[in-house]
Design a protein around this motif. Sequence first.
Motif, PDB file in Angstrom:
ATOM      1  N   LYS A  43      14.622 -57.916  -2.060  1.00 53.12           N
ATOM      2  CA  LYS A  43      14.754 -57.226  -3.421  1.00 53.12           C
ATOM      3  C   LYS A  43      13.402 -56.266  -3.524  1.00 53.12           C
ATOM      4  O   LYS A  43      12.645 -56.699  -3.015  1.00 53.12           O
ATOM      5  CB  LYS A  43      14.917 -57.882  -4.524  1.00 53.12           C
ATOM      6  CG  LYS A  43      16.291 -58.589  -4.425  1.00 53.12           C
ATOM      7  CD  LYS A  43      16.714 -59.563  -5.628  1.00 53.12           C
ATOM      8  CE  LYS A  43      18.085 -60.049  -5.629  1.00 53.12           C
ATOM      9  NZ  LYS A  43      18.496 -60.875  -6.720  1.00 53.12           N
ATOM     10  N   THR A  44      13.395 -55.243  -3.927  1.00 52.63           N
ATOM     11  CA  THR A  44      12.405 -54.360  -4.356  1.00 52.63           C
ATOM     12  C   THR A  44      12.375 -54.405  -6.037  1.00 52.63           C
ATOM     13  O   THR A  44      13.508 -54.754  -6.769  1.00 52.63           O
ATOM     14  CB  THR A  44      12.394 -52.977  -4.037  1.00 52.63           C
ATOM     15  OG1 THR A  44      13.719 -52.263  -4.388  1.00 52.63           O
ATOM     16  CG2 THR A  44      12.405 -52.921  -2.553  1.00 52.63           C
ATOM     17  N   ALA A  45      11.216 -53.862  -6.706  1.00 53.32           N
ATOM     18  CA  ALA A  45      11.285 -53.724  -8.169  1.00 53.32           C
ATOM     19  C   ALA A  45      11.994 -52.735  -8.627  1.00 53.32           C
ATOM     20  O   ALA A  45      12.213 -51.463  -8.030  1.00 53.32           O
ATOM     21  CB  ALA A  45       9.753 -53.410  -8.371  1.00 53.32           C
ATOM     22  N   THR A  46      12.480 -52.791  -9.843  1.00 50.76           N
ATOM     23  CA  THR A  46      13.595 -51.981 -10.472  1.00 50.76           C
ATOM     24  C   THR A  46      12.807 -50.531 -10.761  1.00 50.76           C
ATOM     25  O   THR A  46      11.778 -50.848 -11.374  1.00 50.76           O
ATOM     26  CB  THR A  46      14.316 -52.622 -11.600  1.00 50.76           C
ATOM     27  OG1 THR A  46      14.883 -53.971 -11.320  1.00 50.76           O
ATOM     28  CG2 THR A  46      15.250 -51.761 -12.032  1.00 50.76           C
ATOM     29  N   ARG A  47      13.413 -49.540 -10.572  1.00 55.67           N
ATOM     30  CA  ARG A  47      12.596 -48.309 -10.888  1.00 55.67           C
ATOM     31  C   ARG A  47      13.428 -47.712 -12.162  1.00 55.67           C
ATOM     32  O   ARG A  47      14.536 -47.497 -12.092  1.00 55.67           O
ATOM     33  CB  ARG A  47      12.932 -47.112  -9.856  1.00 55.67           C
ATOM     34  CG  ARG A  47      12.071 -47.651  -8.733  1.00 55.67           C
ATOM     35  CD  ARG A  47      12.008 -46.167  -7.704  1.00 55.67           C
ATOM     36  NE  ARG A  47      11.480 -46.825  -6.414  1.00 55.67           N
ATOM     37  CZ  ARG A  47      10.217 -46.151  -6.258  1.00 55.67           C
ATOM     38  NH1 ARG A  47       9.575 -45.277  -7.081  1.00 55.67           N
ATOM     39  NH2 ARG A  47       9.302 -46.816  -5.402  1.00 55.67           N
ATOM     40  N   ARG A  48      12.723 -47.943 -13.337  1.00 53.84           N
ATOM     41  CA  ARG A  48      13.682 -47.630 -14.408  1.00 53.84           C
ATOM     42  C   ARG A  48      13.251 -46.224 -15.094  1.00 53.84           C
ATOM     43  O   ARG A  48      11.930 -45.714 -15.191  1.00 53.84           O
ATOM     44  CB  ARG A  48      13.169 -48.579 -15.652  1.00 53.84           C
ATOM     45  CG  ARG A  48      13.617 -49.895 -15.362  1.00 53.84           C
ATOM     46  CD  ARG A  48      13.002 -50.810 -16.466  1.00 53.84           C
ATOM     47  NE  ARG A  48      13.320 -52.025 -16.262  1.00 53.84           N
ATOM     48  CZ  ARG A  48      12.674 -53.067 -15.753  1.00 53.84           C
ATOM     49  NH1 ARG A  48      11.536 -52.809 -15.203  1.00 53.84           N
ATOM     50  NH2 ARG A  48      13.286 -54.493 -15.679  1.00 53.84           N
ATOM     51  N   SER A  49      14.296 -45.272 -14.965  1.00 51.27           N
ATOM     52  CA  SER A  49      13.994 -44.051 -15.422  1.00 51.27           C
ATOM     53  C   SER A  49      14.029 -43.594 -16.645  1.00 51.27           C
ATOM     54  O   SER A  49      13.465 -42.661 -17.151  1.00 51.27           O
ATOM     55  CB  SER A  49      15.090 -42.929 -14.818  1.00 51.27           C
ATOM     56  OG  SER A  49      16.472 -43.623 -15.591  1.00 51.27           O
TER      57      SER A  49
END
Length: 134
Positions: A43-49
């Motif tokens: 898993k990678t960090a969530t990219r929050r737009s």
Amino acid sequence: MSLPLSHPEESPASSSAPRDPVLLSVAPSKNGRTAGKAHKSSKTATRRSYISNSIKTPFEKRMEKEKEREAVKQVEREMKDEAEAERERKRTALKERRERQAEKSRLEAMAAKMSAKKLQRLRKRQGRSKKING
């Protein structure tokens, strides 16, 4: 237990070469994977737009902008304080002037009253004199 991927409808005569089964590469995570989870990707960090750009900007830039805003606020505060001090100075000057005028008029009234009493006493004294009443 690996099974070759082949379709039952296909006849061996229709294909010229035998097909090899499709192999998926499994990359274990850096800490190793739990048994049965080797097929899961790491898993990678969530990219929050939806996060605002102000939060996405570097901390130093945010601090610089905050310093500029604080400097502007300080100048505004100083200007407001100067204006308030000027208003207060005018207010006190006007109040003192009115107090002086009230005191002056009170003293004049008192002096007029005293001079009237003094004149009355003098007239009374003159009336008692033998030279005038004769």
